[in-house]
Structures are given as C-alpha cells and as structure tokens.
Scaffold this active site. Structure first.
Site, mmCIF file in Angstrom:
data_model
loop_
_atom_site.group_PDB
_atom_site.id
_atom_site.type_symbol
_atom_site.label_atom_id
_atom_site.label_comp_id
_atom_site.label_asym_id
_atom_site.label_seq_id
_atom_site.Cartn_x
_atom_site.Cartn_y
_atom_site.Cartn_z
ATOM 1 N N GLU A 1 -10.480 7.111 15.190
ATOM 2 C CA GLU A 1 -10.016 6.645 13.681
ATOM 3 C C GLU A 1 -9.612 7.586 12.627
ATOM 4 O O GLU A 1 -8.599 7.257 11.907
ATOM 5 C CB GLU A 1 -11.419 5.843 13.222
ATOM 6 N N PHE B 1 -26.278 -4.546 13.621
ATOM 7 C CA PHE B 1 -25.477 -3.663 14.576
ATOM 8 C C PHE B 1 -24.025 -3.195 14.011
ATOM 9 O O PHE B 1 -23.428 -4.153 13.663
ATOM 10 C CB PHE B 1 -25.494 -4.029 15.733
ATOM 11 N N GLN B 2 -24.034 -1.902 13.954
ATOM 12 C CA GLN B 2 -22.641 -1.298 13.188
ATOM 13 C C GLN B 2 -22.316 -1.900 11.751
ATOM 14 O O GLN B 2 -20.959 -1.959 11.746
ATOM 15 C CB GLN B 2 -21.401 -1.666 14.391
ATOM 16 N N LYS C 1 -16.447 -10.461 9.880
ATOM 17 C CA LYS C 1 -15.710 -11.079 11.107
ATOM 18 C C LYS C 1 -15.904 -12.596 11.062
ATOM 19 O O LYS C 1 -15.027 -13.117 11.577
ATOM 20 C CB LYS C 1 -16.611 -10.340 12.432
ATOM 21 N N MET D 1 -8.076 31.572 7.768
ATOM 22 C CA MET D 1 -8.236 31.737 6.299
ATOM 23 C C MET D 1 -9.684 32.105 6.062
ATOM 24 O O MET D 1 -9.958 32.780 5.224
ATOM 25 C CB MET D 1 -7.692 30.394 5.492
#
Length: 575
Positions: free
Chosen positions: A66, A128-129, A178, A487
């Site tokens: 993602e 969940f999630q 959803k 760096m």
C-alpha cells in the site's frame, strides 16, 4: 463474465438519480472526475469496490504494498497536477498509506485516498482489521470523511476532489465501511459543492500587489524565492515573465526547482542547507525578499536569527497560515501564485536598476561554484548527475528518495522545465522515489522518467519492480550505491566523531540479480570510464532498466549549512 465484457470496453456514465450500490457510486464518481488511473490494493473490507472495478474495467494499477500505491499516486499528482487516487482496504491497508498521506500533506500534493472499513455496526468494537483511520489521519489530511449513509457518498466524493485540488492542495481521505459499499441508494452527482467554511482566497488584494511593486522599485538588492506553490498554481510562465521583465535574480527551494529555468542567467540555484553559495548569500544580503509559494521551512532558512537580516520580506502564498508563521512578513499577499504574478506583470511600476547587485552575484557565482574532486578510479555521484542531465538533455522527469543522492540531483541536474522534479521534501520519506516514478510515468507517458535512488531507500519499496515487469513501464532506475545510509553517515562523520552507528551496510543484495528476477534489464557499473556509455545504453533501452552505480563511498554533500548556523556561515564552499 471475464475482463473482455462489453461493460469494460464501453464504460459509459450512468444517468443521474439512478439507484446503485455505494461501490458503483464511487466508480461512477471517479469517472465523472476524469480519473485516468487508480493505484491500490484489495482486501476484505473493499471487495465490493474491487468487484465494481473488475466489472467496469476502470484503469487500476495493483501495487505490491500500500505504501507503493500512495507514493505512486503522489508522483502522478505532482507531474499531472490532478489529484492522485489511491484505494486500499481497512486496518493495515489503511495504516500502510499513512506515511504517504503525511508526505502529501506537508508537500501540498492533491490526493484522494479511499480506505475500506469494517461494517458500520462493527465500528468501535475492535473488529477484525479495524483501525480508527479517521482519528489516525485527521492531523495529516486537509479533510477526511467517513460514510455512514450510502446517499452521502456522491457529495463526499465531489467535496473530496474539490478540497484536494483547490486552495493549497493536499490529501483528502474517504473511509467507506463495507456495508455502505454494498448498500444501494440514489446516485446524484450534479449537486453543487457548498462549503461555506472553505473559501480559499485566489485573487490577491490589489493594494498589497501595489505595495510589493513599489517596494521593488525602491529596492537595490532584491531576490525572488520560488517555491512549489508556483508549480501547483501552474504559474511558471507568469513567473518567467515577471523575473525577466523586472530583471530580478531568482533562487529556488528544493521543491520549487523547475518553476524558473535553472540554466537562465538570472537563476542562482537552490537555497538552503545544501544550496549554492550565491543563492544563500543573495538571501542574506538582500534588501527585498519576494517569496512566492514557499513556506520558509528550517532547511531553507537555517537559523532564524540569521535569516535575511537586511531584507523587507514579501510573501505570496495561498495559505494564509504560512504567512508570518516562521518569518516576519512586511508585505503579505494572500492568493494564488499564478494570479498574483499575473497582477504584478500588469502593474506598470517603475523598474529598478539592479546592475551592481547582479554584478556582485555573478562574482560570487564565479568564485564559489559547486565543486567536487574528480577521480580516475572512483565514480563520483556529482559527475553521475551531470551525465544524467547531459544524456537526457534536461528533458526527463527525475524522481528521488531522500538523502545525499537527492541533494546531488538537486544541485547538478538543471531543471529548465516545470513538473519535472518529484521528490519528498518536508517529510523526507525514504522509499518515495521509486513508486513515485511509476506514478510519474502514468502522468507523462511520453516523457522519460528517471528514478535516481539511494541503495537504502530503494530497498524500502523495491517490491514495486513487479509493476515494471507486469506493465513494461520504461522507468530507468539509477542506484547511487554507496553501501550506506549516506546522509546519516555524513552527519555521523561531521557531528558524532565518526561513530557510524548502523549507517553502513555490512552486506547488500545483488541488485542486478534482483532486477533479473523481475525480468528487468540490470547491470552494475564500477569503472568510471564505462559509466557514460552504459548510461546512454540504459536511457535508450526500450523498457525498464536498473543500473547499480557504485559511487565513492565516503563522498559528502557540500556546501552545507550546519545546524544552528546561518546562510553566511556555509561550510565546504571551496575545495
């Protein structure tokens, strides 16, 4: 029904006031916003949306993580000027895009991010999630929405695109449970956007424009500081007219590179921690500093107590919160940079005579140019950047991660063309450069895209090579490989008595074999004498390429303003 359905081949917009699912509303709304491509990753909470993507044939690019999706959307937004769109699932899908959202917020990139969410009746139950994506992203978005009624979706999406792309651009998030994606309602996308509390000032106050024009007439040592706001406003032509007509020397922030041609006689180069001596001293000695679309961050200003001590400061910015935030401003001009420049160009003020000032600047440029020691046995990263510029004739879109390679690219690749420089500025995001190059290639399919990357940052998002393999995108990956966090290693050398704590890689992968695993052409270059021809071959190759360029490991970026120092206290200005 497979991907070759008529629905995919003939994707027509549906009529207004038609009943459809929330997922269908989303896809229809994206079509009405003329979205060309979506970057994303499916999961349990957005399967209905992805089913609609499958059914309609929307142009979707499957990232392999993602974070890669959101950085690709950023690259697309930076080059195209249009909002980049990213679709991910709930929970870890949403939290994996947080870095990109924060990056876009601080660098003013327009994004619309659609996150899946658990069903409305499960929100707050630690399902969940589930993640509180609204709470997580509230500080790092211009605005965010959570859909609780399907009929609200068209309004939310339309407002999201409006907010993301107007005023100071930025990311907007829509959290879509959803069950809302699966529910049906009436789709109405013709309703006007009505946001009484959000009315960005586009046209500046004429009196402030007059004050700025009069101040320029009275000045003896003016300098223009161009920031990314000029590019976001599409104001490069107006900037060129203003600078050349008034004959004002111009410096650039890191993100403003390309707004004014870097090879022009009036260009002083980049300001800030690793800017040119002349650009920094121009700000230090100026009596009028005209900042256009820049926010005076600490990497630009150095120590505030030393910043532009003799200058009257005029600040043009569409975000009034930036004016006076870090630097006291005598002439504030709130408005769109392009519109402000257009008004300045129409104002018939008396031009100043800056001959002596320009002579002083020219003398500094001659005495204190950018420099590096040439070596026969080691490939110098600065020389590599010069070769990339030469071989691309300055016409490429260049993307970078963050670190030494980023600064060398900014110093030695002379950006003459707007929307050619894609880099992470304010957040300093490693892993940004490669996926942003993918987005840039979609935004500019006919331009050459070169991803100049550090060996460390590349490994954070290297899985996106699978996109190059799948789509045969001709992105050229140039690894500036010094086998370290360059760096970090430089700062440890200069400020931590050479205690290189976890900044030098004891082992590295074989990057050529990595490329070959993705069926991408790859080769390693160690001999400086081979570099020029190899680079030419890579840039003309028909397809993606990875070049592992083994550069001098202990090379540092100079000049440099150390922490707590001012522009007049630069180090490393001469060999």
């Amino acid at each position: 029904m497979g991907p070759e359905t008529k629905e995919m081949q003939d994707r027509e917009l549906k009529d207004e006031s038609q009943e459809m699912t929330g997922a269908s509303m989303l896809i229809q709304a994206l079509a009405r916003e003329n979205v060309e491509v979506v970057f994303g990753y499916p999961g349990g909470a957005n399967l209905t949306t992805y089913d609609e993507i499958y059914r309609t044939g929307m142009h979707h690019v499957l990232a392999r993580h993602e974070q890669g999706a959101v950085h690709a959307a950023e690259g697309y937004a930076r080059v195209s000027g249009n909002p980049g769109v990213c679709i991910v699932t709930s929970g870890p899908g949403a939290t994996n895009v947080v870095t990109g959202i924060a990056d876009a917020m601080i660098d003013s990139l327009p994004l619309v991010v659609i996150t899946g969410q658990v069903a409305t009746n499960a929100i707050g139950t630690d399902a969940f999630q589930e993640a509180d994506v609204i709470g997580v992203t509230m500080p790092i978005t211009k605005h965010n929405f959570q859909a609780r009624e399907v009929e609200d979706l068209p309004r939310m999406i339309k407002e999201a695109f409006h907010i993301a792309s107007t005023g100071r651009p930025g990311p907007v998030l829509i959290d879509m449970p959803k069950d809302i994606a699966a529910a049906s309602g009436i789709f109405n996308y013709d309703q006007p956007v009505e946001l009484p509390g959000y009315q960005p000032t586009v046209v500046p106050n004429k009196l402030q424009i007059k004050k700025l024009a009069d101040a320029l007439t009275a000045a003896e040592k003016p300098v223009v500081l161009t920031g990314a706001g000029v590019l976001h406003a599409g104001g490069s032509d107006e900037l060129y007219e203003y600078i050349t007509k008034q004959q004002i020397p111009a410096a650039s922030t890191l993100l403003g590179l390309g707004a004014f041609p870097g090879t022009h006689d009036l260009s002083l180069g980049m300001v800030g921690m690793h800017g040119t001596y002349t650009a920094n001293m121009a700000l230090h000695e100026s009596d009028l500093l005209i900042s256009i679309g820049a926010r005076f961050d600490d990497r630009v200003t150095g120590a505030l107590k030393h910043f532009a001590p003799n200058a009257k400061v005029a600040h043009i910015d569409i975000d009034p919160a930036e004016i006076g935030k870090n630097i006291e401003t005598e002439i504030p001009v709130v408005g769109d940079a392009k519109e402000a420049l257009r008004m300045l160009n129409e104002y018939n003020g008396t031009p100043g005579d800056f001959t002596k000032w320009k002579e002083q600047l020219a003398a500094w440029q001659e005495e204190y140019p950018l420099w590096y020691h040439e070596e026969k046995d080691y490939l110098k990263p600065q020389h590599l950047m010069e070769m990339i510029y030469e071989e691309t004739k300055g016409e490429a879109v260049v993307t970078t991660d963050v670190g030494q390679h980023q600064m060398w690219a900014a110093q030695y690749y002379k950006f003459d063309r707007p929307d050619s420089w894609v880099t992470s500025g304010g957040l300093g995001t490693m892993g940004f450069g490669f996926p942003s190059a993918i987005g840039a290639q979609f935004a500019a399919p006919d331009r050459q895209v070169v991803a100049v990357l550090g060996d460390a940052g590349f490994q954070m998002t290297a899985q996106e090579m699978s996109i190059l393999q799948e789509l045969n995108l001709p992105v050229k990956i140039i690894l500036v490989n010094n086998a370290s966090l360059g760096m970090v290693r430089q700062w440890q050398e200069l400020f931590y008595d050479e205690r290189y704590s976890n900044s030098i890689f004891p082992i590295q992968p074989d990057f050529v074999k990595m490329a070959e695993a993705y069926n991408i052409k790859g080769w390693k270059i160690e001999d400086p004498k081979e570099m020029h021809q190899a680079l030419r071959d890579a840039l003309t190759y028909d397809g993606p390429v990875l070049m592992d360029c083994r550069v001098e490991k202990e090379e540092n970026v100079y000049p440099m303003i150390a922490p707590g120092k001012g522009h007049h206290e630069m180090e490393g200005i001469k060999p």
